[in-house]
Design an enzyme around this catalytic site. Structure first.
Site, PDB file in Angstrom:
ATOM      1  N   GLY A 153      -3.016  -1.193   8.064  1.00  0.00           N
ATOM      2  CA  GLY A 153      -2.737  -0.320   9.356  1.00  0.00           C
ATOM      3  C   GLY A 153      -3.787  -0.102  10.366  1.00  0.00           C
ATOM      4  O   GLY A 153      -3.719   0.538  11.266  1.00  0.00           O
TER       5      GLY A 153
ATOM      6  N   SER B  14      -7.499  -4.866   7.539  1.00  0.00           N
ATOM      7  CA  SER B  14      -6.238  -5.944   7.599  1.00  0.00           C
ATOM      8  C   SER B  14      -5.253  -5.059   8.241  1.00  0.00           C
ATOM      9  O   SER B  14      -5.100  -3.665   8.214  1.00  0.00           O
ATOM     10  CB  SER B  14      -6.054  -6.150   6.135  1.00  0.00           C
ATOM     11  OG  SER B  14      -5.368  -5.141   5.391  1.00  0.00           O
ATOM     12  N   LYS B  15      -3.885  -5.898   8.746  1.00  0.00           N
ATOM     13  CA  LYS B  15      -2.748  -5.440   9.260  1.00  0.00           C
ATOM     14  C   LYS B  15      -1.889  -4.444   8.289  1.00  0.00           C
ATOM     15  O   LYS B  15      -1.697  -3.260   8.521  1.00  0.00           O
ATOM     16  CB  LYS B  15      -1.863  -6.509   9.737  1.00  0.00           C
ATOM     17  CG  LYS B  15      -0.722  -5.913  10.600  1.00  0.00           C
ATOM     18  CD  LYS B  15      -0.230  -6.974  11.312  1.00  0.00           C
ATOM     19  CE  LYS B  15       1.230  -6.850  11.979  1.00  0.00           C
ATOM     20  NZ  LYS B  15       1.152  -5.615  12.898  1.00  0.00           N
ATOM     21  N   ARG B  16      -2.096  -4.894   6.944  1.00  0.00           N
ATOM     22  CA  ARG B  16      -1.493  -4.000   6.181  1.00  0.00           C
ATOM     23  C   ARG B  16      -1.966  -2.703   5.698  1.00  0.00           C
ATOM     24  O   ARG B  16      -1.198  -1.833   5.528  1.00  0.00           O
ATOM     25  CB  ARG B  16      -1.440  -4.984   4.775  1.00  0.00           C
ATOM     26  CG  ARG B  16       0.011  -4.715   4.002  1.00  0.00           C
ATOM     27  CD  ARG B  16       0.266  -5.593   2.795  1.00  0.00           C
ATOM     28  NE  ARG B  16      -1.301  -5.875   2.188  1.00  0.00           N
ATOM     29  CZ  ARG B  16      -1.592  -6.480   1.195  1.00  0.00           C
ATOM     30  NH1 ARG B  16      -0.460  -6.577   0.221  1.00  0.00           N
ATOM     31  NH2 ARG B  16      -2.727  -6.969   0.681  1.00  0.00           N
TER      32      ARG B  16
END
Ligand code: GLU
Length: 482
Positions: free
Chosen positions: A257, A253-255
């Site tokens: 990183g 996920s983007k969260r």
């Protein structure tokens, strides 16, 4: 036969790590055999198109060194290389109609409401299996609907009995019951092909020999094979790559990183390190080598060694790998790359090249730099507890004594180079019977106000210069006296 692979991204935003891995493996498989690597832009899902995403694709391929031999920007013998351009040329419709002629596909005029009524809930997911209603329309009915301009899709006509088998290079033979093969849409009501149809048409027309893609396409591959067979085309070799998860075995996920190549570059990772790392997400060489240049990967890459089980994205490992690339980097190039991070915290006219050289072997990624060197700009407030060091045998009391003793010697020192300073302090230590660490620890602490520094005391003295050094040592004395 010359190997031809393709990377076929959809321009929907940043390049996900999984997509980059597909791009890389397709590139390596082709280049390992001296084959061609083709870039095809799959933009048939107009609703998902994101402005600027095609540029991101070009930039990422350039940044990673995955240079294509044919593609929209450079052309080639089997273009156009953008699917929407191929739609305009009528390529997909022509082949869809050919399948209709053969009875392998059919027009479907069912509206939303009717399709909705076929949907059912399976494990919380809405699944729609088409009931072949329109397969039974008469020729006349079809003609009339088309003449009336009724919206339609074209569906694949799959058998509902028997099985279909396909072969994946890694997963081997996989068979599915034909009853599970939905009559998938080949041409949508907007006249665009679905991915499911376009990938087969294009891979065939572009002479792709090895289809490399994510494992999420594995379950659809029997339907693709039926299309190849319906046309009487040779089926390419399939290589489906394993999924990639984060450290918790969940979706990337983007969260956390690790979502996209661009996120990683923005986070301070080096393109070569990211490529090296991504190569090992699901593939490993026969020995334990971990550091590979792209050329070395081309040489070593044997796709039969791609794993089937999910690959885990280990951020710690990427950081380590990046540090290896930083260490191996040419000094000047490192200086150039590190400079923006150094200038974030240093505005004074110090020898920044020297400071860059100090941190080079100590950082993992560029953003580690500021925190490591901020004391050069300004002495932080620090606790005198920092002077206490068991191994160096320093205490607050003897550190104060030491600094006081050393002060006049440094004040008299003419040559302020690292070597000369070191000689002077060594001589002082020999006369007094002090060990080097016993002298250097308090000096280093007074100069930096930090537990760890990217260089030793005399190097710091040299970088600060005489005036600033003496000032900081005096502050240290004052602090210890207070
Ligand atoms: N356009 C598809 C994607 O971006 C490509 C899949 C494939 O490589 O065939 O996922």
């Amino acid at each position: 036969m010359k190997i031809r692979t393709r990377y076929a991204p959809s321009p929907t935003g940043r390049m996900h790590v999984g997509n980059l891995r597909t791009a890389l493996y397709a590139y390596l498989i082709a280049k390992h055999e001296g084959g061609d690597y083709i870039l095809r832009i799959e933009d048939t899902d107009q609703g998902r198109f994101v402005e600027g995403a095609t540029e991101i694709i070009y930039d990422t391929l350039k940044g990673t060194g995955l240079i294509h031999d044919e593609g929209p920007d450079i052309g080639g013998p089997v273009g156009p290389y953008v699917q929407s351009d191929r739609v305009r040329e009528g390529i997909y419709m022509k082949y869809a109609k050919e399948l209709v002629e053969k009875g392998e596909a059919y027009y479907c005029f069912c509206d939303k409401e009717r399709l909705e009524s076929l949907a059912r809930e399976v494990n919380g997911e809405r699944i729609m299996t088409y009931d072949k209603h329109c397969l039974h329309l008469s020729k006349e009915e079809i003609e009339a609907n088309l003449a009336a301009g009724k919206p339609f899709v074209i569906r694949q006509n799959n058998p509902s009995e028997g099985t279909t088998t396909f072969h994946d290079e890694l997963y081997g033979d996989i068979s599915v019951d034909n009853s599970e093969l939905d009559d998938m849409v080949l041409i949508k009501s907007d006249g665009f092909p679905t991915y499911n149809f376009a990938n087969v048409i294009d891979d065939h027309l572009m002479g792709i020999t090895h289809v490399v893609r994510g494992a999420e396409y594995l379950s659809s591959s029997p339907k693709y094979n039926r299309l190849y067979e319906a046309f009487g085309w040779e089926i390419p070799k399939y290589i489906h790559c394993p999924t990639i998860t984060n450290e918790e075995h969940k979706k990337l996920s983007k969260r956390s990183g690790h979502a996209s190549y661009e996120d990683l570059i923005e986070a301070g990772f080096i393109p070569e390190a990211v490529v090296n790392f991504v190569a090992l997400l699901g593939w490993s060489p026969t020995d334990n080598t971990e550091i590979f240049s792209l050329d070395e990967l081309i040489h070593a890459f044997d796709y039969m060694h791609i794993a089937k089980n999910p690959a885990v994205f280990d951020m710690q490992k990427l950081r380590w790998m990046n540090s290896e690339y930083v260490k191996a980097m040419d000094e000047d190039k490192f200086y150039e790359n590190a400079l923006p991070y150094i200038k974030k915290v240093i505005t004074k006219p110090l020898d920044l090249k020297r400071i860059a050289a100090m941190v080079k072997s100590r950082i993992e990624i560029y953003p580690d730099i500021p925190e490591m060197i901020d004391f050069f700009e300004e002495l932080p407030e620090y606790s005198t507890d920092l002077y206490i060091h068991k191994k160096m045998k320093t205490t607050k009391e003897n550190s104060l004594e030491l600094l006081k003793e050393v002060m006049p010697i440094l004040e008299g020192q003419e040559d302020w180079s690292n070597d000369a300073l070191f000689e002077t302090l060594k001589k002082f230590g020999e006369e007094k019977g002090y060990k080097t660490g016993y002298i250097m620890w308090p000096i280093r602490t007074a100069l930096s106000g930090k537990q760890t520094t990217p260089a030793g005391a005399t190097e710091l003295l040299e970088v600060f210069g005489k005036e600033e050094s003496l000032e900081r040592l005096k502050k240290g004395i004052a602090l210890l006296e207070a």
